[in-house]
Enzyme design. Structure first.
Site, PDB file in Angstrom:
ATOM      1  N   LYS A  41       0.720  -1.208   0.108  1.00 29.91           N
ATOM      2  CA  LYS A  41      -0.107   0.119   0.011  1.00 29.91           C
ATOM      3  C   LYS A  41       0.856   1.234   0.083  1.00 29.91           C
ATOM      4  O   LYS A  41       0.433   2.229  -0.251  1.00 29.91           O
ATOM      5  CB  LYS A  41      -0.972   0.216   1.318  1.00 29.91           C
ATOM      6  CG  LYS A  41      -1.982  -1.156   1.028  1.00 29.91           C
ATOM      7  CD  LYS A  41      -2.706  -1.197  -0.076  1.00 29.91           C
ATOM      8  CE  LYS A  41      -3.874  -1.809  -0.025  1.00 29.91           C
ATOM      9  NZ  LYS A  41      -4.941  -1.459  -0.880  1.00 29.91           N
TER      10      LYS A  41
HETATM   11  N1  PMP Z   1      -3.356  -7.729   1.611  1.00 31.52           N
HETATM   12  C1  PMP Z   1      -3.334  -6.819   2.522  1.00 31.52           C
HETATM   13  C2  PMP Z   1      -2.951  -7.233   3.939  1.00 31.52           C
HETATM   14  C3  PMP Z   1      -4.122  -5.733   2.397  1.00 31.52           C
HETATM   15  O1  PMP Z   1      -4.340  -4.680   3.400  1.00 31.52           O
HETATM   16  C4  PMP Z   1      -4.384  -5.418   0.996  1.00 31.52           C
HETATM   17  C5  PMP Z   1      -5.166  -4.183   0.897  1.00 31.52           C
HETATM   18  N2  PMP Z   1      -6.244  -3.898   1.505  1.00 31.52           N
HETATM   19  C6  PMP Z   1      -4.338  -6.178  -0.061  1.00 31.52           C
HETATM   20  C7  PMP Z   1      -3.783  -7.521   0.471  1.00 31.52           C
HETATM   21  C8  PMP Z   1      -4.969  -6.205  -1.412  1.00 31.52           C
HETATM   22  O2  PMP Z   1      -4.590  -5.119  -2.127  1.00 31.52           O
HETATM   23  P1  PMP Z   1      -5.338  -4.392  -3.319  1.00 31.52           P
HETATM   24  O3  PMP Z   1      -6.388  -3.467  -2.304  1.00 31.52           O
HETATM   25  O4  PMP Z   1      -4.440  -3.783  -4.228  1.00 31.52           O
HETATM   26  O5  PMP Z   1      -6.502  -5.274  -3.803  1.00 31.52           O
END
Ligand code: PMP
Length: 321
Positions: free
Chosen positions: A47
């Protein structure tokens, strides 16, 4: 002195993460499984990329002035990334989190200077759901809502950076890309980039058992939701940053399988990741075992284990018997 050795601004260290092959877990499979180590970003997760991209995009559009307040609905990681960027750029940050998120993530956000609002664990249709609370606060106070679930800078940064990095690190050959979806930014952006460059690549959604997204990929209708424990991925509503047209297939992974795989990644591969990386790798191992895949299977180590140290699935892992 090499170019990479000069003193850098912290925010320059976001991205360009290593790609690591699984030696133990993928032994004997017809295709290698490679993990993009997003947990090694400065804020410890995938992120960081979108935190920087969303705020730079807002600055470029004149939506953020020094001293402004940024408000974010977060499972934790986007908040940590935003807190890093906000601290360096002089913004105040308010994070709205669902109650189910770990105490470690809350402590990290507080230490980084963010203000926290904990919202009850309600579905997206409920007014007290964390995303609705964040939106209301932005409207009431005139704060900048990062809106990671719909902000197009999220998908765009993965299309512009994560996707090209993966293709280059694989020498131009990728059999499949496997990822869970929280906002959908990673799978949509990387998927869009890889599909354009490699028409035969398979893009596979790794979805927690209980999430409604797997059913949506298969049928176009969100499936009946049930509760599950893995944090950050899966949903009972489709975020606008999740693009169905780039997804070819789905693998559904139980909490037990996700956590068992995450514990093996830590103990046997030395990859210090959280539970959603377990979901991703459990799904990637299945995909790599298939003979219709031609080339390495790439997946994401989404975040660092440090935000789960107080959780049962990790705490119980090393007990002597
Ligand atoms: N794994 C974790 C621990 C996350 O916090 C997130 C994002 N919410 C993701 C995977 C998934 O990423 P994306 O938001 O790009 O789909």
């Amino acid at each position: 002195m090499r170019e990479g050795d000069r003193p850098r601004d912290l925010l320059e260290l976001i991205g360009d993460t290593p790609l690591v092959g699984l030696r133990v877990l993928a032994a004997g499979l017809p295709n290698p499984v490679l993990v993009k180590c997003e947990h090694l970003n400065p804020g410890g997760s995938v992120k960081d990329r979108i935190a920087k991209a969303i705020l730079e995009d807002a600055e470029a559009r004149g939506l953020l002035r020094p001293g402004a307040t940024v408000v974010e609905a977060t499972a934790g990681n986007t908040g940590i990334g935003l807190a890093l960027v906000c601290a360096r750029r002089g913004y105040r940050l308010c994070c709205v989190m669902p109650a189910k998120m770990s105490e470690d993530k809350r402590a990290a956000l507080r230490a980084l200077g963010a203000e926290l609002v904990i919202a009850p664990n309600e579905p997206p249709s409920h007014p007290d759901n964390f995303q609705n609370v964040a939106r209301r606060m932005a409207e009431e106070h005139g704060w900048f809502l990062t809106d990671q679930f719909a902000n197009q800078a999220n998908v765009a940064v993965h299309e512009a950076t994560t996707g090209p990095e993966i293709l280059a690190q694989c020498g131009g050959r990728v059999g499949a890309f496997v990822a869970g979806a929280g906002t959908g930014g990673t799978i949509s952006g990387v998927g869009r980039f890889l599909k354009r460059r490699l028409p035969g690549v398979q893009i596979v959604l790794a979805d927690p058992e209980g999430s409604g997204l797997a059913h949506w990929v298969r049928t176009g209708e969100v499936g009946p939701g049930a509760s599950y424990l893995v944090e950050g991925i899966g949903s009972s509503a489709v975020p606008s940053n999740l693009h169905r047209e780039v997804i070819d297939a789905v693998e559904v992974v139980s909490d037990d399988d996700s956590y068992a795989t995450a514990r093996r990644l830590i103990a046997e591969e030395g990859l210090l990741v959280g539970g959603s990386a377990g979901t991703n790798v459990a799904a990637a191992l299945r995909v790599a075992a298939r003979d219709d895949v031609d080339g390495p299977v790439v997946t994401i180590g989404c975040d660092s284990w440090d935000r789960y140290l107080s959780q049962e699935w990790l705490r119980g892992a090393s007990a002597c018997r």
